[in-house]
Design a protein around this motif. Structure first.
Motif, PDB file in Angstrom:
ATOM      1  N   PHE A 113      -4.323   7.032  -5.266  1.00 53.22           N
ATOM      2  CA  PHE A 113      -4.084   5.379  -6.208  1.00 53.22           C
ATOM      3  C   PHE A 113      -3.770   4.290  -4.318  1.00 53.22           C
ATOM      4  O   PHE A 113      -4.357   3.186  -4.727  1.00 53.22           O
ATOM      5  CB  PHE A 113      -2.956   5.501  -6.521  1.00 53.22           C
ATOM      6  N   GLY A 114      -3.201   5.308  -3.226  1.00 49.91           N
ATOM      7  CA  GLY A 114      -3.254   3.922  -1.994  1.00 49.91           C
ATOM      8  C   GLY A 114      -4.591   4.265  -1.792  1.00 49.91           C
ATOM      9  O   GLY A 114      -4.607   2.839  -1.513  1.00 49.91           O
ATOM     10  N   PHE A 115      -5.514   4.160  -1.203  1.00 53.07           N
ATOM     11  CA  PHE A 115      -6.776   4.143  -0.594  1.00 53.07           C
ATOM     12  C   PHE A 115      -7.562   3.115  -2.012  1.00 53.07           C
ATOM     13  O   PHE A 115      -8.239   3.078  -1.346  1.00 53.07           O
ATOM     14  CB  PHE A 115      -7.279   5.406   0.204  1.00 53.07           C
ATOM     15  N   TYR A 116      -7.558   3.700  -2.854  1.00 45.38           N
ATOM     16  CA  TYR A 116      -8.156   2.676  -3.783  1.00 45.38           C
ATOM     17  C   TYR A 116      -7.708   0.898  -3.406  1.00 45.38           C
ATOM     18  O   TYR A 116      -8.583   0.120  -3.437  1.00 45.38           O
ATOM     19  CB  TYR A 116      -7.862   3.393  -5.096  1.00 45.38           C
ATOM     20  N   GLU A 117      -6.297   0.811  -3.253  1.00 42.58           N
ATOM     21  CA  GLU A 117      -6.223  -0.476  -3.536  1.00 42.58           C
ATOM     22  C   GLU A 117      -6.536  -0.971  -2.033  1.00 42.58           C
ATOM     23  O   GLU A 117      -7.158  -2.234  -2.072  1.00 42.58           O
ATOM     24  CB  GLU A 117      -4.571  -0.823  -3.514  1.00 42.58           C
ATOM     25  N   VAL A 118      -6.550   0.151  -1.139  1.00 38.49           N
ATOM     26  CA  VAL A 118      -7.431  -0.469   0.718  1.00 38.49           C
ATOM     27  C   VAL A 118      -8.577  -0.706   0.291  1.00 38.49           C
ATOM     28  O   VAL A 118      -8.594  -2.497   0.237  1.00 38.49           O
ATOM     29  CB  VAL A 118      -6.703   0.540   1.542  1.00 38.49           C
ATOM     30  N   PHE A 119      -8.981   0.205  -0.594  1.00 35.58           N
ATOM     31  CA  PHE A 119     -10.753  -0.405  -0.244  1.00 35.58           C
ATOM     32  C   PHE A 119     -10.801  -1.494  -1.324  1.00 35.58           C
ATOM     33  O   PHE A 119     -11.831  -1.799  -0.998  1.00 35.58           O
ATOM     34  CB  PHE A 119     -11.750   1.069  -0.654  1.00 35.58           C
ATOM     35  N   LYS A 120     -10.402  -1.157  -2.630  1.00 31.88           N
ATOM     36  CA  LYS A 120     -10.541  -2.372  -2.984  1.00 31.88           C
ATOM     37  C   LYS A 120     -10.877  -4.035  -2.352  1.00 31.88           C
ATOM     38  O   LYS A 120     -11.842  -4.822  -2.738  1.00 31.88           O
ATOM     39  CB  LYS A 120      -9.720  -2.735  -3.968  1.00 31.88           C
ATOM     40  N   VAL A 121      -8.969  -4.190  -1.439  1.00 29.35           N
ATOM     41  CA  VAL A 121      -9.304  -5.110  -0.592  1.00 29.35           C
ATOM     42  C   VAL A 121     -10.054  -5.281   0.692  1.00 29.35           C
ATOM     43  O   VAL A 121     -11.035  -6.568   0.128  1.00 29.35           O
ATOM     44  CB  VAL A 121      -7.991  -5.417  -0.156  1.00 29.35           C
ATOM     45  N   LEU A 122     -10.739  -4.834   0.546  1.00 32.44           N
ATOM     46  CA  LEU A 122     -12.125  -4.527   1.634  1.00 32.44           C
ATOM     47  C   LEU A 122     -12.959  -4.643   1.110  1.00 32.44           C
ATOM     48  O   LEU A 122     -13.662  -5.637   1.953  1.00 32.44           O
ATOM     49  CB  LEU A 122     -11.621  -3.244   2.869  1.00 32.44           C
ATOM     50  N   PHE A 153       0.686  -1.456   0.594  1.00 33.70           N
ATOM     51  CA  PHE A 153      -0.116  -0.210   0.102  1.00 33.70           C
ATOM     52  C   PHE A 153       0.993   1.106   0.002  1.00 33.70           C
ATOM     53  O   PHE A 153       0.594   2.018  -0.968  1.00 33.70           O
ATOM     54  CB  PHE A 153      -0.720   0.364   1.238  1.00 33.70           C
ATOM     55  N   ILE A 154       1.761   1.510   0.515  1.00 31.28           N
ATOM     56  CA  ILE A 154       2.690   2.688   0.711  1.00 31.28           C
ATOM     57  C   ILE A 154       3.459   2.803  -0.727  1.00 31.28           C
ATOM     58  O   ILE A 154       3.466   3.606  -0.793  1.00 31.28           O
ATOM     59  CB  ILE A 154       4.114   2.244   2.068  1.00 31.28           C
ATOM     60  N   LEU A 155       3.622   1.871  -1.194  1.00 32.01           N
ATOM     61  CA  LEU A 155       4.612   2.137  -2.702  1.00 32.01           C
ATOM     62  C   LEU A 155       3.601   2.399  -3.688  1.00 32.01           C
ATOM     63  O   LEU A 155       3.673   2.480  -4.370  1.00 32.01           O
ATOM     64  CB  LEU A 155       5.204   0.542  -2.950  1.00 32.01           C
ATOM     65  N   CYS A 156       2.731   1.359  -3.120  1.00 30.11           N
ATOM     66  CA  CYS A 156       1.231   2.081  -4.024  1.00 30.11           C
ATOM     67  C   CYS A 156       1.091   3.724  -3.785  1.00 30.11           C
ATOM     68  O   CYS A 156       0.567   4.343  -5.038  1.00 30.11           O
ATOM     69  CB  CYS A 156      -0.169   1.436  -4.121  1.00 30.11           C
ATOM     70  N   GLY A 157       0.981   3.883  -2.934  1.00 31.26           N
ATOM     71  CA  GLY A 157       0.817   5.655  -2.619  1.00 31.26           C
ATOM     72  C   GLY A 157       1.758   6.282  -3.233  1.00 31.26           C
ATOM     73  O   GLY A 157       1.489   7.254  -3.525  1.00 31.26           O
ATOM     74  N   LEU A 158       3.405   5.729  -2.904  1.00 25.58           N
ATOM     75  CA  LEU A 158       4.727   6.635  -3.396  1.00 25.58           C
ATOM     76  C   LEU A 158       4.637   6.155  -4.883  1.00 25.58           C
ATOM     77  O   LEU A 158       4.489   7.604  -5.670  1.00 25.58           O
ATOM     78  CB  LEU A 158       5.593   6.070  -3.558  1.00 25.58           C
ATOM     79  N   GLY A 159       3.356   5.063  -5.506  1.00 30.56           N
ATOM     80  CA  GLY A 159       3.632   5.902  -6.510  1.00 30.56           C
ATOM     81  C   GLY A 159       2.139   6.563  -7.802  1.00 30.56           C
ATOM     82  O   GLY A 159       2.058   7.156  -8.692  1.00 30.56           O
ATOM     83  N   GLY A 160       0.973   6.625  -6.643  1.00 33.03           N
ATOM     84  CA  GLY A 160      -0.009   7.634  -6.965  1.00 33.03           C
ATOM     85  C   GLY A 160       0.958   9.612  -6.699  1.00 33.03           C
ATOM     86  O   GLY A 160       0.512   9.819  -7.575  1.00 33.03           O
ATOM     87  N   ILE A 161       1.879   9.850  -5.907  1.00 31.48           N
ATOM     88  CA  ILE A 161       2.622  10.562  -5.903  1.00 31.48           C
ATOM     89  C   ILE A 161       3.075  11.184  -6.837  1.00 31.48           C
ATOM     90  O   ILE A 161       3.427  11.965  -7.520  1.00 31.48           O
ATOM     91  CB  ILE A 161       3.581  11.134  -4.709  1.00 31.48           C
TER      92      ILE A 161
END
Length: 362
Positions: A138-147, A65-73
């Motif tokens: 992007f970071g939260f999208y991956e989180v919410f997609k899993v949840l 999730f952290i690296l996905c957030g970095l990708g979003g930045i």
């Protein structure tokens, strides 16, 4: 924070590719079509292919999730900053259509009055604001997609995957806009009010002195109106377009495509999604631009004054900007995932249990 999400992620259908559903000659037509020698192709076990590639972390882990957030930045911050000149002209067309009559006229007037340097006005709040937005988007999208996937279960996740993409992206954008709002307000003031301020250092204290914190967050509701439909379209349209491209256009399965070939598909799908994003979000974008320029105004008053025709001013410029922007963002985001060797599951396939229920397997 991520421990419970990581536990859920291991069991959800986005974690690893499903096994190729081939039983007694049934399965994907591409898998059973004759090969170059005339012999039937051997079905590719996608799960086995995934094991062959060594990932740097588990799907749904904190590092993921952290690296996905970095990708979003990286994807949002750099692309929005690169398109500041076009964004500046678009905003000016929206708030002063009498002076800036079109995209080319807008560039001409801006260059004549401010020079080449004037086209970069607002780059600092753009970079900071959209970097923070990209982190959350992007970071939260991956989180919410899993949840949400684990709430639905494997079979419903497949059947309702479009709704899942829409819900996960809307949830992520809600928080992303709160992060973006202060810098977006400062950017619009700098770009559309001549003489107000030339830099973020000048604009932010002046805005706070005049209106307090309200100056930075009065545009958050119109931002939600603009960005949530935009992001829902951006993610859902992208995910389904990728799925369609691999199914109907790309002549071979994703598992047989090289990384550069996969990134080309990502770029094309991103551009298609971007065009639709620009159209659905443009009226709210016009309201945001005018609202952040004027003191004491409200979204309803601005919308009433602009009228139906007025809210569509600058649409052509926005389509060019958002189409290019969205394509580049997805390309960069996916490239970051490739660089850091993050799990990148292929488009979803029907779970075997659901296929049995539907009588599609023997």
């Amino acid at each position: 924070m991520f421990s419970s999400v990581a536990h859920l992620a291991r069991a959800n259908p986005f974690n690893t590719p499903h096994l190729q559903l081939v039983h007694d000659g049934l399965g994907d037509l591409r898998s059973s079509s004759p090969g170059p020698t005339g012999q039937p192709r051997r079905p590719r076990n996608l799960a086995a292919a995934a094991v062959e590639e060594q990932y740097s972390c588990d799907y749904g882990s904190g590092r993921f999730f952290i690296l996905c957030g970095l990708g979003g930045i990286i994807s949002c911050g750099t692309t929005h900053t690169a398109l500041v000149p076009l964004d500046l002209v678009k905003c000016r067309m929206q708030v002063d259509p009498q002076k800036y009559k079109g995209i080319f006229n807008g560039f001409s007037v801006t260059l004549k009055e401010d020079g080449v340097r004037g086209l970069a006005k607002g780059w600092a709040p753009t970079f900071l604001g959209y970097s923070m937005q990209g982190l959350c988007k992007f970071g939260f999208y991956e989180v919410f997609k899993v949840l949400y996937s684990n709430m639905l279960g494997e079979e419903n996740t497949y059947l309702w995957r479009t709704s899942l993409y829409l819900a996960a992206s809307a949830s992520a954008e809600f928080f992303a806009d709160i992060a973006l709002a202060p810098m977006e307000a400062a950017k619009v003031r700098i770009q559309t009010q001549p003489g107000y301020a030339n830099t973020l250092r000048d604009a932010a204290p002046k805005m706070y002195k005049e209106e307090g914190l309200k100056a930075f967050y009065k545009g958050v509701a119109p931002l939600w109106m603009r960005q949530i439909p935009y992001t829902m379209m951006k993610f859902a349209c992208f995910e389904r377009t990728v799925e369609a491209l691999y199914k109907f256009v790309v002549p071979k399965p994703r598992s047989e495509c090289s990384k550069p070939e996969q990134l080309v598909v990502t770029f094309v799908a991103g551009y298609i999604a971007g065009v639709f994003c620009a159209i659905v979000s443009h009226p709210a974008d016009s309201v945001v631009s005018v609202l952040n320029k004027e003191k004491g105004s409200s979204a309803s008053l601005v919308l009433k004054r602009l009228g139906f025709k007025g809210v569509w001013k600058g649409l052509f410029a926005r389509i060019i900007m958002i189409g290019t922007l969205t394509a580049l963002q997805w390309f960069i985001y996916d490239s970051v995932k490739v660089y850091f060797r993050l799990p990148r599951p292929p488009p979803p396939e029907m779970p075997e249990s659901l296929k049995k229920k539907l009588g599609l397997t023997q």
